[in-house]
Design a protein around this motif. Structure first.
Motif, PDB file in Angstrom:
ATOM      1  N   GLY A  56       0.767  -1.200  -0.159  1.00  0.00           N
ATOM      2  CA  GLY A  56      -0.044   0.005  -0.045  1.00  0.00           C
ATOM      3  C   GLY A  56       0.877   1.370  -0.090  1.00  0.00           C
ATOM      4  N   VAL A  57       2.002   1.091   0.514  1.00  0.00           N
ATOM      5  CA  VAL A  57       2.856   2.438   0.696  1.00  0.00           C
ATOM      6  C   VAL A  57       3.470   2.650  -0.669  1.00  0.00           C
ATOM      7  CG1 VAL A  57       4.942   3.300   1.640  1.00  0.00           C
ATOM      8  CG2 VAL A  57       3.305   2.221   3.191  1.00  0.00           C
ATOM      9  N   SER A  58       4.026   1.495  -1.221  1.00  0.00           N
ATOM     10  CA  SER A  58       4.380   1.461  -2.717  1.00  0.00           C
ATOM     11  C   SER A  58       3.437   2.071  -3.568  1.00  0.00           C
ATOM     12  CB  SER A  58       4.855   0.234  -3.070  1.00  0.00           C
ATOM     13  OG  SER A  58       5.905   0.497  -4.022  1.00  0.00           O
ATOM     14  N   ALA A  59       2.277   1.624  -3.469  1.00  0.00           N
ATOM     15  CA  ALA A  59       1.203   1.986  -4.412  1.00  0.00           C
ATOM     16  C   ALA A  59       0.805   3.346  -4.219  1.00  0.00           C
ATOM     17  CB  ALA A  59      -0.233   1.240  -4.164  1.00  0.00           C
ATOM     18  N   LEU A  60       0.890   3.991  -3.086  1.00  0.00           N
ATOM     19  CA  LEU A  60       0.635   5.462  -2.901  1.00  0.00           C
ATOM     20  C   LEU A  60       1.734   6.242  -3.685  1.00  0.00           C
ATOM     21  CD1 LEU A  60      -0.936   5.532   0.553  1.00  0.00           C
ATOM     22  CD2 LEU A  60      -2.228   5.960  -1.548  1.00  0.00           C
ATOM     23  N   LEU A  61       2.814   5.959  -3.461  1.00  0.00           N
ATOM     24  CA  LEU A  61       4.059   6.441  -3.891  1.00  0.00           C
ATOM     25  C   LEU A  61       3.812   6.494  -5.545  1.00  0.00           C
ATOM     26  CD1 LEU A  61       6.770   5.543  -1.477  1.00  0.00           C
ATOM     27  CD2 LEU A  61       5.768   7.811  -1.798  1.00  0.00           C
ATOM     28  N   ARG A  86      -7.149   7.584   5.815  1.00  0.00           N
ATOM     29  CA  ARG A  86      -6.971   7.323   4.227  1.00  0.00           C
ATOM     30  C   ARG A  86      -6.561   5.663   4.347  1.00  0.00           C
ATOM     31  NH1 ARG A  86      -5.961   9.673  -0.767  1.00  0.00           N
ATOM     32  NH2 ARG A  86      -4.985   8.173  -2.250  1.00  0.00           N
ATOM     33  N   LEU A  87      -5.682   5.352   5.182  1.00  0.00           N
ATOM     34  CA  LEU A  87      -5.399   4.109   5.217  1.00  0.00           C
ATOM     35  C   LEU A  87      -6.564   3.053   5.633  1.00  0.00           C
ATOM     36  CD1 LEU A  87      -3.329   1.438   5.333  1.00  0.00           C
ATOM     37  CD2 LEU A  87      -2.689   2.340   7.781  1.00  0.00           C
ATOM     38  N   LYS A  88      -7.382   3.441   6.634  1.00  0.00           N
ATOM     39  CA  LYS A  88      -8.416   2.580   6.957  1.00  0.00           C
ATOM     40  C   LYS A  88      -9.535   2.652   6.046  1.00  0.00           C
ATOM     41  CE  LYS A  88      -8.090   3.837  11.894  1.00  0.00           C
ATOM     42  NZ  LYS A  88      -8.067   2.546  12.539  1.00  0.00           N
ATOM     43  N   ARG A  89      -9.674   3.638   5.199  1.00  0.00           N
ATOM     44  CA  ARG A  89     -10.745   3.671   4.034  1.00  0.00           C
ATOM     45  C   ARG A  89     -10.177   2.622   3.049  1.00  0.00           C
ATOM     46  NH1 ARG A  89     -10.700   9.321   5.836  1.00  0.00           N
ATOM     47  NH2 ARG A  89      -9.390   9.910   4.138  1.00  0.00           N
ATOM     48  N   THR A  90      -8.857   2.734   2.566  1.00  0.00           N
ATOM     49  CA  THR A  90      -8.293   1.946   1.600  1.00  0.00           C
ATOM     50  C   THR A  90      -8.688   0.462   2.098  1.00  0.00           C
ATOM     51  OG1 THR A  90      -6.988   3.734   0.850  1.00  0.00           O
ATOM     52  CG2 THR A  90      -6.410   1.332   0.159  1.00  0.00           C
ATOM     53  N   ALA A  91      -8.115   0.219   3.400  1.00  0.00           N
ATOM     54  CA  ALA A  91      -8.190  -1.134   4.011  1.00  0.00           C
ATOM     55  C   ALA A  91      -9.776  -1.474   3.746  1.00  0.00           C
ATOM     56  CB  ALA A  91      -7.745  -1.155   5.284  1.00  0.00           C
ATOM     57  N   HIS A 141      -5.502   1.735 -10.477  1.00  0.00           N
ATOM     58  CA  HIS A 141      -5.612   0.198 -10.080  1.00  0.00           C
ATOM     59  C   HIS A 141      -4.373  -0.412 -10.502  1.00  0.00           C
ATOM     60  CE1 HIS A 141      -6.974  -3.920 -10.649  1.00  0.00           C
ATOM     61  NE2 HIS A 141      -6.297  -4.124 -11.717  1.00  0.00           N
ATOM     62  N   VAL A 142      -3.583  -0.213 -11.775  1.00  0.00           N
ATOM     63  CA  VAL A 142      -2.286  -0.949 -11.925  1.00  0.00           C
ATOM     64  C   VAL A 142      -1.207  -0.822 -11.093  1.00  0.00           C
ATOM     65  CG1 VAL A 142      -0.586  -1.006 -13.712  1.00  0.00           C
ATOM     66  CG2 VAL A 142      -3.123  -1.153 -14.461  1.00  0.00           C
ATOM     67  N   ALA A 143      -1.320   0.394 -10.454  1.00  0.00           N
ATOM     68  CA  ALA A 143       0.039   0.977  -9.551  1.00  0.00           C
ATOM     69  C   ALA A 143      -0.414   0.135  -8.197  1.00  0.00           C
ATOM     70  CB  ALA A 143      -0.090   2.514  -9.375  1.00  0.00           C
ATOM     71  N   GLY A 144      -1.638   0.008  -7.926  1.00  0.00           N
ATOM     72  CA  GLY A 144      -1.914  -0.663  -6.567  1.00  0.00           C
ATOM     73  C   GLY A 144      -1.719  -2.274  -6.777  1.00  0.00           C
ATOM     74  N   SER A 145      -2.394  -2.765  -7.801  1.00  0.00           N
ATOM     75  CA  SER A 145      -2.275  -4.231  -7.877  1.00  0.00           C
ATOM     76  C   SER A 145      -0.689  -4.724  -8.099  1.00  0.00           C
ATOM     77  CB  SER A 145      -3.143  -4.641  -9.076  1.00  0.00           C
ATOM     78  OG  SER A 145      -2.903  -4.012 -10.257  1.00  0.00           O
ATOM     79  N   ARG A 146       0.143  -3.805  -8.930  1.00  0.00           N
ATOM     80  CA  ARG A 146       1.280  -4.314  -9.115  1.00  0.00           C
ATOM     81  C   ARG A 146       1.960  -4.211  -7.989  1.00  0.00           C
ATOM     82  NH1 ARG A 146       6.548  -1.700  -8.411  1.00  0.00           N
ATOM     83  NH2 ARG A 146       7.873  -2.783  -9.885  1.00  0.00           N
ATOM     84  N   SER A 147       1.958  -3.223  -6.972  1.00  0.00           N
ATOM     85  CA  SER A 147       2.569  -3.108  -5.675  1.00  0.00           C
ATOM     86  C   SER A 147       2.184  -4.134  -4.831  1.00  0.00           C
ATOM     87  CB  SER A 147       2.278  -1.568  -5.086  1.00  0.00           C
ATOM     88  OG  SER A 147       2.566  -0.714  -5.831  1.00  0.00           O
ATOM     89  N   PHE A 148       0.843  -4.595  -4.669  1.00  0.00           N
ATOM     90  CA  PHE A 148       0.429  -5.702  -3.684  1.00  0.00           C
ATOM     91  C   PHE A 148       0.914  -6.877  -4.146  1.00  0.00           C
ATOM     92  CE2 PHE A 148      -3.490  -2.888  -3.388  1.00  0.00           C
ATOM     93  CZ  PHE A 148      -3.096  -2.048  -2.151  1.00  0.00           C
ATOM     94  N   LEU A 149       1.158  -7.169  -5.117  1.00  0.00           N
ATOM     95  CA  LEU A 149       1.497  -8.557  -6.050  1.00  0.00           C
ATOM     96  C   LEU A 149       3.135  -8.685  -5.673  1.00  0.00           C
ATOM     97  CD1 LEU A 149       1.027 -11.459  -7.030  1.00  0.00           C
ATOM     98  CD2 LEU A 149       1.530 -10.076  -9.205  1.00  0.00           C
ATOM     99  N   LEU A 150       3.777  -7.502  -5.844  1.00  0.00           N
ATOM    100  CA  LEU A 150       5.189  -7.578  -5.871  1.00  0.00           C
ATOM    101  C   LEU A 150       5.526  -7.637  -4.432  1.00  0.00           C
ATOM    102  CD1 LEU A 150       7.957  -7.439  -7.023  1.00  0.00           C
ATOM    103  CD2 LEU A 150       7.662  -4.831  -6.976  1.00  0.00           C
ATOM    104  N   SER A 151       4.853  -7.032  -3.423  1.00  0.00           N
ATOM    105  CA  SER A 151       5.083  -7.026  -2.022  1.00  0.00           C
ATOM    106  C   SER A 151       5.037  -8.446  -1.508  1.00  0.00           C
ATOM    107  CB  SER A 151       4.232  -6.125  -1.385  1.00  0.00           C
ATOM    108  OG  SER A 151       4.650  -6.253   0.189  1.00  0.00           O
ATOM    109  N   MET A 232       7.838   1.469   5.724  1.00  0.00           N
ATOM    110  CA  MET A 232       8.119   2.594   4.749  1.00  0.00           C
ATOM    111  C   MET A 232       9.281   2.401   4.101  1.00  0.00           C
ATOM    112  SD  MET A 232       5.723   4.795   5.325  1.00  0.00           S
ATOM    113  CE  MET A 232       4.417   4.960   6.413  1.00  0.00           C
ATOM    114  N   ASN A 233      10.309   1.632   4.536  1.00  0.00           N
ATOM    115  CA  ASN A 233      11.584   1.270   3.742  1.00  0.00           C
ATOM    116  C   ASN A 233      11.144   0.281   2.875  1.00  0.00           C
ATOM    117  OD1 ASN A 233      13.353   3.317   4.935  1.00  0.00           O
ATOM    118  ND2 ASN A 233      14.011   1.830   6.504  1.00  0.00           N
ATOM    119  N   GLY A 234      10.471  -0.744   3.184  1.00  0.00           N
ATOM    120  CA  GLY A 234      10.035  -1.508   2.291  1.00  0.00           C
ATOM    121  C   GLY A 234       9.009  -1.035   0.910  1.00  0.00           C
TER     122      GLY A 234
END
Length: 276
Positions: A56-61, A86-91, A141-151, A232-234
């Motif tokens: 999620g951190v990576s997706a937002l960035l 924002r984190l709670k709403r996204t979750a 969507h792509v920025a989020g899904s790519r980040s979640f899968l890579l993590s 955050m570093n991750g």
């Protein structure tokens, strides 16, 4: 060990849960298993708390490098003081559209589209933007899904190439229901899409301000501060190198971060009972 387990679970829920999200338990038996169901890759990936948090951190960035996505945050949110909200709403949205019934998922999507109807404006270059723009929805969507899968792949468990493609094909359902168009549905299609999008991405003083608010947000408690730094570093480490350079963020040595996040994932998985 039970008090320790409860304490860790309490910290997790303090961080991301809300009253509304309490009803979305993937272990709850029901006839309507929603868009995906227990055999899906989406359930595996989105059910992994630690890797979703880092992703999620990576997706937002990554998302904020798009001028329209950044403008929506800048013009229509109190990002400096409400990152936790924002984190709670996204979750809540992710848990509901992944683990909720089809009716629950569609209700959340309709609610999100109604919120997006109010998020529009003018970019610094004078062009208009709207959060319901189909092309912008595809980018988010792509920025989020790519980040979640890579993590998940880096800090969680291995998936076959076929399962990775399945993940993108499955989650594209939610993106299309939101109004996204031409959504990539495989790893290769996602990477090709990111290459095509790079000329449209920007980083300026507003991008840096939003990124700093994200990366420097205080932990909810002193106990969580070491975890916050690790997450955050991750998240930064998951960014494509070109995206990290645009943010002015250097990729740090991964060894300590990778080991720490894998240990954190083991602890949170032990502390959270199935479904929570």
């Amino acid at each position: 060990m039970r008090p320790l387990r409860r304490a860790i679970a309490g910290e997790v829920h303090r961080l991301v849960s809300s009253r509304e999200s309490a009803g979305f338990a993937p272990s709850a038996p029901r006839a309507d298993q929603g868009f995906f169901g227990p055999g899906s890759v989406a359930w595996r990936v989105h059910g992994d708390f630690t890797t979703m948090l880092v992703g999620g951190v990576s997706a937002l960035l990554l998302q904020m490098l798009h001028p329209s996505a950044l403008a929506g945050v800048w013009d229509h949110s109190d990002f400096r003081r409400d990152m936790a909200g924002r984190l709670k709403r996204t979750a809540y949205f992710l848990s509901g559209t992944t683990f909720g019934s089809r009716a629950q998922a569609l209700e959340l999507i309709a609610r999100m589209r109604a919120i997006h109807d109010r998020v529009s404006g003018v970019l610094p270059d004078g062009s208009a933007y709207s959060a319901n723009d189909p092309e912008l929805l595809t980018w988010v969507h792509v920025a989020g899904s790519r980040s979640f899968l890579l993590s998940y792949l880096r800090y969680g468990q291995h998936l076959s190439l076929a399962d990775c493609d399945r993940y993108f094909a499955e989650t594209a359902i939610v993106a299309r229901e939101l109004g996204a168009t031409d959504v990539p549905t495989s790893q290769q299609a996602v990477e090709d899409y990111l290459r095509r999008m790079r000329p449209q991405l920007r980083s300026d003083e507003r991008t840096r301000a939003v990124a700093e608010a994200l990366l420097r947000q205080p932990a909810p408690s002193l106990v969580q501060e070491p975890v916050r730094k690790l997450v955050m570093n991750g998240g930064v480490g998951l960014l494509p190198e070109w995206a990290a350079r645009m943010h002015g963020l250097a990729h740090r040595p991964r060894l300590g971060v990778d080991a720490g996040l894998k240990a954190l994932r083991t602890v949170t998985a032990w502390a959270l009972t199935p479904g929570r």
